[in-house]
Design a protein around this motif. Structure first.
Motif, PDB file in Angstrom:
ATOM      1  N   SER A   1       0.825  -1.222   0.000  1.00 50.57           N
ATOM      2  CA  SER A   1       0.000   0.000   0.000  1.00 50.57           C
ATOM      3  C   SER A   1       0.855   1.266   0.000  1.00 50.57           C
ATOM      4  CB  SER A   1      -0.918   0.002   1.222  1.00 50.57           C
ATOM      5  OG  SER A   1      -0.122   0.084   2.390  1.00 50.57           O
ATOM      6  N   LEU A   2       2.197   1.097   0.116  1.00 53.35           N
ATOM      7  CA  LEU A   2       3.074   2.277   0.208  1.00 53.35           C
ATOM      8  C   LEU A   2       3.738   2.559  -1.137  1.00 53.35           C
ATOM      9  CD1 LEU A   2       4.824   1.490   3.603  1.00 53.35           C
ATOM     10  CD2 LEU A   2       2.965   3.094   3.210  1.00 53.35           C
ATOM     11  N   SER A   3       4.069   3.824  -1.364  1.00 56.78           N
ATOM     12  CA  SER A   3       4.802   4.215  -2.582  1.00 56.78           C
ATOM     13  C   SER A   3       6.177   4.730  -2.156  1.00 56.78           C
ATOM     14  CB  SER A   3       4.066   5.333  -3.323  1.00 56.78           C
ATOM     15  OG  SER A   3       2.788   4.880  -3.663  1.00 56.78           O
ATOM     16  N   PRO A   4       7.223   3.894  -2.329  1.00 52.62           N
ATOM     17  CA  PRO A   4       8.550   4.362  -1.891  1.00 52.62           C
ATOM     18  C   PRO A   4       9.056   5.502  -2.768  1.00 52.62           C
ATOM     19  CG  PRO A   4       8.716   2.194  -2.927  1.00 52.62           C
ATOM     20  CD  PRO A   4       7.255   2.544  -2.895  1.00 52.62           C
ATOM     21  N   ILE A   5       9.806   6.417  -2.125  1.00 56.75           N
ATOM     22  CA  ILE A   5      10.454   7.521  -2.858  1.00 56.75           C
ATOM     23  C   ILE A   5      11.960   7.303  -2.733  1.00 56.75           C
ATOM     24  CG2 ILE A   5      10.860  10.020  -2.892  1.00 56.75           C
ATOM     25  CD1 ILE A   5       7.991  10.223  -1.604  1.00 56.75           C
ATOM     26  N   PHE A   6      12.644   7.252  -3.896  1.00 53.28           N
ATOM     27  CA  PHE A   6      14.094   6.989  -3.901  1.00 53.28           C
ATOM     28  C   PHE A   6      14.849   8.300  -3.997  1.00 53.28           C
ATOM     29  CE2 PHE A   6      12.199   3.063  -5.260  1.00 53.28           C
ATOM     30  CZ  PHE A   6      13.027   2.068  -4.759  1.00 53.28           C
ATOM     31  N   LYS A   7      15.936   8.388  -3.231  1.00 51.21           N
ATOM     32  CA  LYS A   7      16.826   9.555  -3.294  1.00 51.21           C
ATOM     33  C   LYS A   7      18.241   9.035  -3.253  1.00 51.21           C
ATOM     34  CE  LYS A   7      15.539  14.062  -1.580  1.00 51.21           C
ATOM     35  NZ  LYS A   7      15.368  14.909  -0.446  1.00 51.21           N
ATOM     36  N   TRP A   8      19.125   9.606  -4.098  1.00 54.47           N
ATOM     37  CA  TRP A   8      20.536   9.190  -4.077  1.00 54.47           C
ATOM     38  C   TRP A   8      21.389  10.344  -3.566  1.00 54.47           C
ATOM     39  CZ3 TRP A   8      22.981   4.574  -5.110  1.00 54.47           C
ATOM     40  CH2 TRP A   8      22.189   3.555  -5.633  1.00 54.47           C
ATOM     41  N   PHE A   9      22.411   9.983  -2.798  1.00 57.22           N
ATOM     42  CA  PHE A   9      23.369  10.969  -2.277  1.00 57.22           C
ATOM     43  C   PHE A   9      24.762  10.584  -2.750  1.00 57.22           C
ATOM     44  CE2 PHE A   9      19.767  11.100   0.478  1.00 57.22           C
ATOM     45  CZ  PHE A   9      19.648  12.427   0.859  1.00 57.22           C
ATOM     46  N   PHE A  10      25.534  11.584  -3.159  1.00 58.77           N
ATOM     47  CA  PHE A  10      26.929  11.340  -3.557  1.00 58.77           C
ATOM     48  C   PHE A  10      27.819  12.165  -2.627  1.00 58.77           C
ATOM     49  CE2 PHE A  10      30.412  12.875  -6.577  1.00 58.77           C
ATOM     50  CZ  PHE A  10      31.236  11.799  -6.284  1.00 58.77           C
ATOM     51  N   ASN A  11      28.669  11.468  -1.880  1.00 56.68           N
ATOM     52  CA  ASN A  11      29.559  12.119  -0.891  1.00 56.68           C
ATOM     53  C   ASN A  11      28.783  13.073   0.012  1.00 56.68           C
ATOM     54  OD1 ASN A  11      31.751  10.706  -1.769  1.00 56.68           O
ATOM     55  ND2 ASN A  11      32.561  12.316  -3.065  1.00 56.68           N
ATOM     56  N   GLY A  12      27.594  12.601   0.445  1.00 54.14           N
ATOM     57  CA  GLY A  12      26.814  13.347   1.438  1.00 54.14           C
ATOM     58  C   GLY A  12      25.880  14.394   0.874  1.00 54.14           C
ATOM     59  N   LYS A  13      25.942  14.647  -0.449  1.00 54.67           N
ATOM     60  CA  LYS A  13      25.057  15.670  -1.032  1.00 54.67           C
ATOM     61  C   LYS A  13      24.030  15.005  -1.934  1.00 54.67           C
ATOM     62  CE  LYS A  13      26.499  19.762  -2.356  1.00 54.67           C
ATOM     63  NZ  LYS A  13      27.287  20.813  -3.036  1.00 54.67           N
ATOM     64  N   ALA A  14      22.764  15.457  -1.823  1.00 54.74           N
ATOM     65  CA  ALA A  14      21.703  14.874  -2.658  1.00 54.74           C
ATOM     66  C   ALA A  14      22.005  15.163  -4.126  1.00 54.74           C
ATOM     67  CB  ALA A  14      20.356  15.479  -2.272  1.00 54.74           C
ATOM     68  N   ILE A  15      21.784  14.149  -4.984  1.00 53.95           N
ATOM     69  CA  ILE A  15      22.018  14.321  -6.429  1.00 53.95           C
ATOM     70  C   ILE A  15      20.778  14.986  -7.025  1.00 53.95           C
ATOM     71  CG2 ILE A  15      22.354  13.118  -8.627  1.00 53.95           C
ATOM     72  CD1 ILE A  15      23.857  10.934  -7.051  1.00 53.95           C
ATOM     73  N   ASP A  16      20.995  16.115  -7.707  1.00 50.75           N
ATOM     74  CA  ASP A  16      19.898  16.817  -8.400  1.00 50.75           C
ATOM     75  C   ASP A  16      19.931  16.350  -9.855  1.00 50.75           C
ATOM     76  OD1 ASP A  16      18.204  18.473  -9.701  1.00 50.75           O
ATOM     77  OD2 ASP A  16      19.052  20.358  -8.964  1.00 50.75           O
ATOM     78  N   PHE A  17      19.006  15.428 -10.179  1.00 52.17           N
ATOM     79  CA  PHE A  17      19.060  14.785 -11.507  1.00 52.17           C
ATOM     80  C   PHE A  17      18.762  15.767 -12.632  1.00 52.17           C
ATOM     81  CE2 PHE A  17      18.494  11.219  -8.632  1.00 52.17           C
ATOM     82  CZ  PHE A  17      19.480  10.353  -9.089  1.00 52.17           C
ATOM     83  N   SER A  18      18.058  16.853 -12.331  1.00 49.15           N
ATOM     84  CA  SER A  18      17.718  17.815 -13.397  1.00 49.15           C
ATOM     85  C   SER A  18      18.946  18.598 -13.834  1.00 49.15           C
ATOM     86  CB  SER A  18      16.645  18.782 -12.890  1.00 49.15           C
ATOM     87  OG  SER A  18      17.176  19.562 -11.832  1.00 49.15           O
ATOM     88  N   ARG A  19      20.018  18.588 -12.996  1.00 44.10           N
ATOM     89  CA  ARG A  19      21.186  19.417 -13.329  1.00 44.10           C
ATOM     90  C   ARG A  19      22.435  18.571 -13.511  1.00 44.10           C
ATOM     91  NH1 ARG A  19      21.341  24.349  -9.272  1.00 44.10           N
ATOM     92  NH2 ARG A  19      23.041  24.861 -10.665  1.00 44.10           N
ATOM     93  N   GLN A  20      22.259  17.259 -13.815  1.00 41.23           N
ATOM     94  CA  GLN A  20      23.413  16.362 -13.905  1.00 41.23           C
ATOM     95  C   GLN A  20      23.381  15.609 -15.225  1.00 41.23           C
ATOM     96  OE1 GLN A  20      26.077  15.626 -12.423  1.00 41.23           O
ATOM     97  NE2 GLN A  20      25.967  16.624 -10.436  1.00 41.23           N
TER      98      GLN A  20
END
Length: 962
Positions: free
Chosen positions: A511-530
């Motif tokens: 019933s849950l929708s997981p949300i994935f987030k990746w971090f590189f060397n402690g900083k969240a990866i902003d996929f729109s700018r990578q």
């Protein structure tokens, strides 16, 4: 708990305007004086006043009346109505008293009529004239009148009027100062002005006063208390000869505030809008050529601001109020309740500025005031205490409606009703199960359940009770399966330029929708700018794709998965291998003529060990960087030094080092500082030594110069050595030019074409190098001795003659014939560009490197008549089945023109097509022309004198293919 007052809330009185110290002018027109006082409160407060501690009865005293809270004094009297006034405001919640305000009335009496004594003073001396003002009250302004003039005396660097005493100070008396001086006093409130009797001043000329250092006569107090926002004026004036200059400064070296005003030639310093940062020690410096003196005083910031906050408290709670006032000397505090002094006893405790009331009851409600007193006055702060009594109420803070938690987790359910006094809390599961036990219900009523299972789902009810009632609130607990990362990212090695995927897949409650987030060397990866990172996968997968990996992508990658109930994460390390970074700190030592010693430090190997180093060099003569020979031949990766060999002496070199590992060739190091190898004897001899030719009696020797990079030192030059074949003695000559490439030896006794042995050597400042191989070179031949034979020729056209001859025998080698216009090596020559119908005299002679031979006998040839100047005319054409029929009129030559022998027809497709030429003896022609293109045609007459004038271009338009 503090509440903001709004219009509808019931509250005690709060002053919005308080009476302030006032001075009123008592002129005949003013029959009323108004003292302000206003307070807000709900219900609206009513007001009373006190003067000098006694109540004013506004009903019975005709001099006083109330207008709202303000006090109106009718027909005021200086003595009866001056004093200390205080306003008192009361409503059902309590009473507050205002600050005490001093009320006084301004007046100014007359000077006494008694005449004043004469003042006798020497020129150059100082004088002080006393004003001695009459009794007065209110702000006063002092001026002086000189000899009864209409305008007041102007102040300057020499003359100063103190606004504290009214005295006139003259720093250094001049002869023109003699006369009568009158002090004028003006009351700024009543505008009245009174004048003193004149003081006569006599200046004695018999003795002139000598020079002396400044004496500060007018100065400001040692300490001065200044309240916030007020304006302060400091006076400073010195007597002296010469007239002293006055300047101001701060003792701490800080600049004076920008807002200050300095006037009356620096005698007055004014600081408006006084603030805490303006406080400190100020200095006045009086200076002349005889010395200087300093007056100083401290300005102390005196704050009146302090506030208390209204308190809304539950029964049995504890109240603490802190009252702070800044002032010197330190203020003494006292507390009032509803305008009456508060006695500290039992539950009430007052110490310095702190008031504490423990276990509050309803009787403690009311208006409280803190009064801070010192010798400069008193300041008041007011606040209301409201004691609240209420049953438990969940309206503002109900139990959370629904709480979702993962199995095995811990939940905290808060129960925080509004209740006064504080409520006791109990928890129920459904309607039947009463939850007990210290481990679940905390002291503040919060319910804590650890290690949750599916069976803990359900409805939880919080019940709150106090003396005044009971209330409840409930919420639901929902238990979900915990989230687990089933395919975590793994630590990997990669090479620069590769692409890879770090997986991250979870199992979770459906019933849950997981949300994935990746971090590189402690900083969240902003996929729109990578450009390198992309998240791939849907639902329960959130893999990370890394494209075209770079060294900077080495590090720790964390996949974080967040659901409504929990957060989980997994980490992996990525090592990126790349070509080595540039070696560092390249140093060149041990420089000889052909070798240098290099040493360097390794740069980062980018996770793949360096296998070897390559050394490169650059000189002003090389094309870019070239790999050089080293010892060892191949420099292994663990070795940080090498000897460079096979260098050229006396050449500027720069070196750099490149590291290589299994991934590839790295960036080169920063180039070394440019060095120059040591000089040496030249090692290279000139090449391509040859010669021959020249004039009779010359031996010409030529060679290729040695390039600059092989000259090995300064003062480079050549040694040319030669000897006749068979001789044992060398003749030598030195050429001191490094660019020399030929040498000519002249001697008339040399027989033509004698054989010589020749060699060319080199030298520089350090000595001679080696000679080239010995070569054989012929001396110059002699010039031809015979003329060419069987010379003849004919006119080809009006502008050309062709000449023929037989060459002279090879005895005179390298023969080259010479004509008036043309130098040729063949046995024919075409002379062109000649004039028509002209006789030319022609002869031929031979030439070799030694010079010219004799001329052949001359003969005449006449060029032909010119072709007709008249072009073909009356041209007609017609086109049938891709055939063109052309005809034109015959061209008739004039007497001085060549006869026409036929015609030349030139035609081509368009301007760019291939040209076709047709010759005919008739005046007509038939041409085959394929369809589909325009054709251009021109016609010229043919004569022995050349082509006649062209008809010009005739365009035949293209035929349609039909």
């Amino acid at each position: 708990h503090v509440k903001h007052l709004n219009q509808s809330t019931r509250h005690g009185p709060v002053f919005t305007q308080e009476p302030s110290d006032s001075i009123f002018p008592l002129s005949t027109d003013d029959k009323q004086v108004f003292i302000n006082c206003k307070a807000k409160g709900n219900p609206p407060p009513h007001y009373r006043w006190k003067v000098d501690g006694r109540e004013i009865n506004t009903e019975s005293d005709p001099n006083y009346s109330l207008v709202e809270g303000n006090l109106l004094i009718n027909n005021p009297h200086v003595i009866n109505h001056g004093g200390v006034y205080q306003c008192i405001a009361t409503n059902t919640f309590g009473t507050v008293v205002s600050r005490e305000a001093k009320v006084q009335f301004a007046f100014l009496q007359n000077f006494s009529k008694k005449s004043r004594n004469m003042v006798s003073v020497r020129e150059g001396q100082a004088v002080v004239l006393l004003c001695g003002p009459p009794p007065h009250y209110g702000e006063i302004k002092y001026s002086w009148v000189f000899n009864g003039q209409r305008s007041f005396l102007q102040q300057d660097a020499r003359r100063f009027i103190s606004q504290r005493t009214g005295n006139l100070y003259i720093a250094k008396v001049e002869a023109s100062d003699a006369g009568n001086y009158t002090c004028a006093v003006r009351n700024m409130m009543t505008n009245a002005t009174v004048l003193s009797s004149p003081t006569p001043v006599v200046v004695r000329r018999d003795v002139v006063m000598g020079e002396y250092e400044p004496k500060i006569e007018v100065q400001f107090p040692d300490t001065l208390h200044v309240s916030k926002g007020s304006s302060v004026k400091l006076e400073c004036f010195a007597l002296g000869n010469p007239v002293p200059s006055i300047s101001w400064r701060r003792a701490d070296g800080n600049p004076l505030p920008g807002k200050i005003k300095i006037n009356h030639s620096s005698g007055v310093l004014e600081i408006p809008y006084f603030r805490p940062e303006d406080a400190g020690v100020y200095e006045c410096v009086a200076e002349n050529s005889r010395g200087r003196n300093i007056a100083r005083g401290q300005l102390i910031f005196h704050s009146k601001n302090h506030t208390l906050k209204d308190a809304h408290m539950a029964i049995d709670a504890n109240l603490q109020w802190e009252c702070k006032a800044i002032g010197k000397p330190r203020p003494i505090y006292r507390w009032l309740k509803n305008g009456q002094p508060l006695t500290a006893e039992g539950r009430i405790h007052a110490e310095a500025g702190r008031l504490t009331i423990s276990r509050i009851s309803l009787l403690d409600s009311g208006m409280y005031q803190c009064v801070a007193d010192n010798e400069h006055g008193a300041v008041y702060a007011s606040a209301e205490l409201k004691v609240v009594a209420s049953p438990p109420d969940f309206t503002r803070r109900p139990v959370k409606k629904s709480t979702v938690i993962q199995r095995g987790g811990e939940v905290v359910l808060e129960c925080r009703p509004h209740a006064s006094p504080r409520a006791t809390i109990s928890w129920w599961r459904g309607v039947q199960v009463h939850l007990k036990g210290l481990q679940t219900i905390m002291e503040d009523g919060t319910l804590r359940i650890a290690n949750i299972s599916k069976s803990d789902e359900g409805r939880y009810i919080c019940v709150a009770r106090n003396h005044f009632g009971t209330s409840s609130s409930s919420g639901t607990l929902v238990v979900k399966e915990p989230t687990k990362i089933v395919v975590p990212p793994l630590s990997l090695d990669a090479t620069v330029g590769q692409s890879l995927v770090l997986p991250c897949q979870v199992s979770s409650d459906t019933s849950l929708s997981p949300i994935f987030k990746w971090f590189f060397n402690g900083k969240a990866i902003d996929f729109s700018r990578q450009e390198h990172f992309e998240m791939i996968g849907l639902g329960f997968a959130g893999d990370l794709m890394v494209r075209n990996i770079q060294l900077k992508h080495s590090g720790k990658y964390v996949c974080m998965v967040h659901t409504e109930v929990d957060t989980v994460s997994a980490a992996a390390d990525l090592i990126v291998r790349g070509p080595p970074s540039a070696p560092e700190g390249l140093v060149v030592t041990d420089i000889t003529d052909t070798t240098v010693q290099l040493s360097w430090g390794s740069g980062p190997d980018n996770h793949s060990p360096v296998t070897m180093y390559m050394v490169q060099a650059r000189t002003p003569f090389s094309i870019g960087w070239q790999t050089v020979r080293t010892v060892p031949d191949s420099v292994p990766g663990q070795m940080m030094h090498a000897t460079v060999t096979d260098l050229n002496p006396w050449v500027d070199y720069e070196f750099r080092v490149v590291a290589i590992n299994s991934v590839g060739v790295g960036e080169p190091s920063t180039p070394s500082k440019q060095i120059r190898t040591k000089a040496a004897v030249p090692k290279v001899a000139p090449v391509n030594v040859s010669g021959g030719g020249g004039a009779r009696g010359e031996l010409v020797i030529i060679w290729e110069p040695v390039p600059e990079e092989q000259q090995s030192g300064e003062d480079f030059g050549y040694v040319v050595a030669f000897r006749p074949l068979g001789s044992s003695t060398w003749i030598q000559t030195v050429l001191a030019s490094p660019d020399a490439s030929r040498y000519i030896y002249r001697n008339d006794s040399i027989a033509p074409l004698s054989q010589f042995e020749v060699k060319v050597g080199v030298y520089n400042i350090l000595g001679e190098g080696q000679f080239s191989q010995v070569v054989r070179v012929f001396s110059a031949e002699e010039e031809p001795s015979k003329a060419p034979s069987r010379v003849w020729g004919h006119a080809v056209s009006a502008s050309e003659i062709e000449v023929y001859w037989e060459p002279i025998l090879p005895g005179s080698s390298n023969g080259r014939q010479h004509a008036d216009r043309v130098r040729v090596i063949n046995t024919t020559a075409l002379l062109s560009g000649l004039k028509s119908s002209t006789v030319y005299l022609i002869s031929v002679r031979a030439q070799n490197s030694a010079g010219l031979g004799p001329c052949s006998p001359a003969f005449n040839i006449t060029t032909k008549k010119p072709p007709p100047s008249q072009p073909p005319g009356n041209i007609e054409w017609n086109l049938t089945n891709s055939k063109v029929f052309l005809n034109w009129e015959h061209v008739k030559a004039m007497e001085n023109e060549s006869e026409v022998t036929g015609y030349k027809v030139v035609y081509r497709q368009n301007w760019h097509g291939r040209t076709t030429v047709l010759e005919t003896s008739k005046t007509s022609v038939e041409l085959q022309i394929p369809s589909g293109e325009d054709y251009l045609i021109e016609i010229k007459a043919l004569t022995k004198g050349g082509d006649g004038t062209s008809s010009g271009h005739i365009r035949i338009p293209k035929m349609s293919s039909k």
